[in-house]
Design a protein around this motif. Structure first.
Motif, PDB file in Angstrom:
ATOM      1  N   VAL A 473       0.841  -1.200   0.000  1.00 22.51           N
ATOM      2  CA  VAL A 473       0.000   0.000   0.000  1.00 22.51           C
ATOM      3  C   VAL A 473       0.878   1.253   0.000  1.00 22.51           C
ATOM      4  O   VAL A 473       0.648   2.199  -0.765  1.00 22.51           O
ATOM      5  N   ASP A 474       1.880   1.288   0.850  1.00 25.79           N
ATOM      6  CA  ASP A 474       2.758   2.457   0.920  1.00 25.79           C
ATOM      7  C   ASP A 474       3.457   2.698  -0.416  1.00 25.79           C
ATOM      8  O   ASP A 474       3.517   3.827  -0.916  1.00 25.79           O
ATOM      9  N   GLU A 475       3.986   1.632  -0.990  1.00 27.53           N
ATOM     10  CA  GLU A 475       4.728   1.772  -2.254  1.00 27.53           C
ATOM     11  C   GLU A 475       3.811   2.244  -3.388  1.00 27.53           C
ATOM     12  O   GLU A 475       4.192   3.105  -4.192  1.00 27.53           O
ATOM     13  N   ALA A 476       2.613   1.686  -3.451  1.00 25.90           N
ATOM     14  CA  ALA A 476       1.694   2.051  -4.537  1.00 25.90           C
ATOM     15  C   ALA A 476       1.252   3.506  -4.416  1.00 25.90           C
ATOM     16  O   ALA A 476       1.177   4.231  -5.419  1.00 25.90           O
ATOM     17  N   ALA A 477       0.957   3.944  -3.199  1.00 23.95           N
ATOM     18  CA  ALA A 477       0.526   5.327  -2.994  1.00 23.95           C
ATOM     19  C   ALA A 477       1.655   6.301  -3.336  1.00 23.95           C
ATOM     20  O   ALA A 477       1.434   7.339  -3.985  1.00 23.95           O
ATOM     21  N   GLU A 478       2.857   5.972  -2.910  1.00 25.53           N
ATOM     22  CA  GLU A 478       3.989   6.864  -3.176  1.00 25.53           C
ATOM     23  C   GLU A 478       4.366   6.856  -4.660  1.00 25.53           C
ATOM     24  O   GLU A 478       4.742   7.884  -5.227  1.00 25.53           O
ATOM     25  N   ASP A 479       4.230   5.711  -5.299  1.00 27.49           N
ATOM     26  CA  ASP A 479       4.484   5.621  -6.743  1.00 27.49           C
ATOM     27  C   ASP A 479       3.471   6.469  -7.512  1.00 27.49           C
ATOM     28  O   ASP A 479       3.842   7.196  -8.449  1.00 27.49           O
ATOM     29  N   ALA A 480       2.207   6.392  -7.115  1.00 28.03           N
ATOM     30  CA  ALA A 480       1.170   7.170  -7.798  1.00 28.03           C
ATOM     31  C   ALA A 480       1.399   8.667  -7.585  1.00 28.03           C
ATOM     32  O   ALA A 480       1.243   9.470  -8.519  1.00 28.03           O
ATOM     33  N   ALA A 481       1.761   9.055  -6.361  1.00 23.50           N
ATOM     34  CA  ALA A 481       2.025  10.470  -6.090  1.00 23.50           C
ATOM     35  C   ALA A 481       3.173  10.981  -6.965  1.00 23.50           C
ATOM     36  O   ALA A 481       3.125  12.093  -7.499  1.00 23.50           O
ATOM     37  N   GLN A 482       4.200  10.159  -7.117  1.00 21.44           N
ATOM     38  CA  GLN A 482       5.338  10.564  -7.948  1.00 21.44           C
ATOM     39  C   GLN A 482       4.917  10.704  -9.415  1.00 21.44           C
ATOM     40  O   GLN A 482       5.353  11.637 -10.109  1.00 21.44           O
ATOM     41  N   LYS A 483       4.066   9.804  -9.879  1.00 23.36           N
ATOM     42  CA  LYS A 483       3.594   9.891 -11.271  1.00 23.36           C
ATOM     43  C   LYS A 483       2.756  11.153 -11.483  1.00 23.36           C
ATOM     44  O   LYS A 483       2.840  11.790 -12.537  1.00 23.36           O
TER      45      LYS A 483
END
Length: 493
Positions: A473-483
């Motif tokens: 969950v943490d990785e996906a949220a942070e990846d989406a924010a970066q995108k």
């Protein structure tokens, strides 16, 4: 949590106010209806109080004997829509051709998921239509790139005050209008009371919060073996953000600050703790509890409808039109299947979309807008301006903006609420009051050129990364924010 170029939206005049606040607290001078009084009772009080003549109104914009040609693309009826809507689309084009017999109309219907991509491709080859009706999140992208003409309600005989303030802001770019709203919509939670009762839940009480949705979904699946909640996570599909964003906003998250009373899109919040809570709820239902359809990764709402009618799904988010869809599906069933479907229809209930843990309730303020293109991007290099305005006037009239939204949405032109067809609709479309009651909780998608990429690609990808186990969950949220950060800074996906 992170920041991106603060004030970017302000600089482009693209700030919107959250509709949840502005619709209830603001009475716009000269507005056709008093939206500060908005309630099911108020809507019923104004329905059927005024008559409108579409031909007379549009004839004042484009003479009824005008000879011309028009090419037109629009989001058409798709497999999840009721037969009633198909009939109104057929009636609309017949009425236009009858009213304007000398305009040669070439119309093309596209699905929600295909329209934006096909339109982008056509524009690159200067082969677009003269007029296009796009989903509400599409217009700003094309206005910012110079594809669209300036177009306001006054250009086709209406007043800006005839349209929802939040909807008008969705067609604004750098302080100018580039389109007119055709319809505005909010959805509701639908549940099967019979499944609730058999699972040990109160059949007449929907889940109050999104945490309750997770709990109820698990209890239903554990006790009955059917899916609890109709999770939708298909890639590049409009159904996905329309169902996940109310959950994200309910927990207090957001892509930016779009759910705040006065957003400026100056802060990316997809990697906030609140957004991660919302994502965790989807993970819990799909991975931990396995209480939602396993096909959710490829499902859109149309795939949930037959599951619901078969009694294999207890809860989903959708329009009042889903009740009519169930009637259409039931009419095509035979024998015991028809009897089972009738049981589901009899136990179909509509309620407000659940809140987050702090009582925050939200829904996407959706709909569509209609636009006229600049000639250099149209096939043949010319736009028949009079024919184009005739079409725009016709679709945004009180009569047709109501009829084309009859079973599932709300008229873009506020005067549609005053027509006899609105009165008829309130009496014939079951559960319409519930979705109308959700309008004050509507939150518009950010009016940024990058919003289609964010909502149709980044948000579904974030969900898929979590649900497939590709990321935590943490990785996906942070990846989406970066995108989001990269795409809003011009990097693209």
């Amino acid at each position: 949590m992170s920041n991106y170029r603060l004030g970017r939206a302000l600089a482009h005049g693209a700030v919107v106010s959250a509709l949840a606040v502005s619709m209830l607290s603001t009475t716009v001078l000269g507005q056709s209806v008093d939206i500060s009084q908005w309630s099911p009772e108020y809507v019923r009080s104004i329905a059927g109080t005024e008559e409108f003549d579409t031909a007379e109104a549009c004839g004042a914009v484009t003479p009824l004997d005008y000879q011309g040609k028009l090419t037109f693309w629009y989001q058409g009826v798709f497999e999840g829509d009721p037969d009633l809507l198909r009939q109104y689309y057929k009636d609309f084009f017949e009425a236009f051709r009858t009213t304007y017999p000398n305009i040669v109309l070439e119309e093309q219907a596209l699905t929600y998921n295909d329209l934006l991509d096909k339109f982008r491709t056509a524009l690159l080859g200067n082969a677009g239509p003269m007029v296009v009706r796009l989903q509400i999140l599409g217009g700003v992208e094309f206005a910012s790139k110079g594809y669209l003409q300036e177009l306001s309600p006054e250009d086709v005989g209406w007043k800006t005050e005839d349209f929802w303030p939040g909807a008008m802001k969705s067609v604004m770019w750098e302080g100018k209008a580039y389109g007119i709203p055709t319809n505005n919509e909010t959805m509701a939670l639908i549940w099967n009371a019979d499944i609730f009762e058999r699972a040990g839940l109160d059949p007449e009480v929907p889940p109050a919060t999104w945490d309750d949705v997770v709990t109820y979904s698990k209890q239903i699946h554990d006790n009955l073996g059917v899916s609890g909640y109709g999770l939708v996570a298909r890639k590049n599909a409009g159904n996905t953000p329309y169902r996940f964003m109310p959950q994200l906003w309910g927990y207090g998250g957001g892509v930016f600050d779009e759910a705040d009373p006065n957003p400026n899109y100056g802060e990316i919040r997809l990697d906030s703790d609140a957004s991660k809570q919302a994502l965790q709820a989807s993970y819990d239902m799909y991975v931990r509890d396995q209480s939602v359809p396993v096909s959710a990764l490829t499902n859109q709402q149309a795939d949930n409808q037959p599951l619901f009618l078969a009694g294999q799904l207890a809860m989903m988010i959708s329009h009042p039109s889903d009740y009519n869809v169930m009637l259409d599906l039931q009419a095509k069933a035979t024998g015991t299947d028809a009897e089972k479907a009738q049981t589901v229809i009899d136990n179909m209930r509509y309620g407000l979309i659940p809140t987050g843990p702090d009582g925050k309730r939200a829904v996407v303020f959706g709909g569509s807008n209609i636009h006229i293109l600049n000639p250099e991007y149209v096939e043949g290099g010319e736009v028949d301006e009079a024919a184009a305005k005739a079409m725009v006037c016709f679709w945004t009239s009180p009569e047709w903006s109501l009829k084309m939204a009859y079973a599932g949405s709300n008229p873009g032109n506020l005067n549609g609420f005053k027509t006899k067809w609105m009165k008829e609709r309130l009496d014939s479309i079951k559960f319409l009051d519930v979705t109308t009651s959700m309008l004050p909780y509507g939150v518009p998608f950010p009016t940024l050129p990058e919003t289609p990429e964010i909502m149709n690609i980044i948000i579904p990808d974030m969900l898929q990364n979590v649900l497939t186990g590709a990321m935590t969950v943490d990785e996906a949220a942070e990846d989406a924010a970066q995108k989001v950060r990269e795409v809003t800074e011009g990097g693209g996906l």
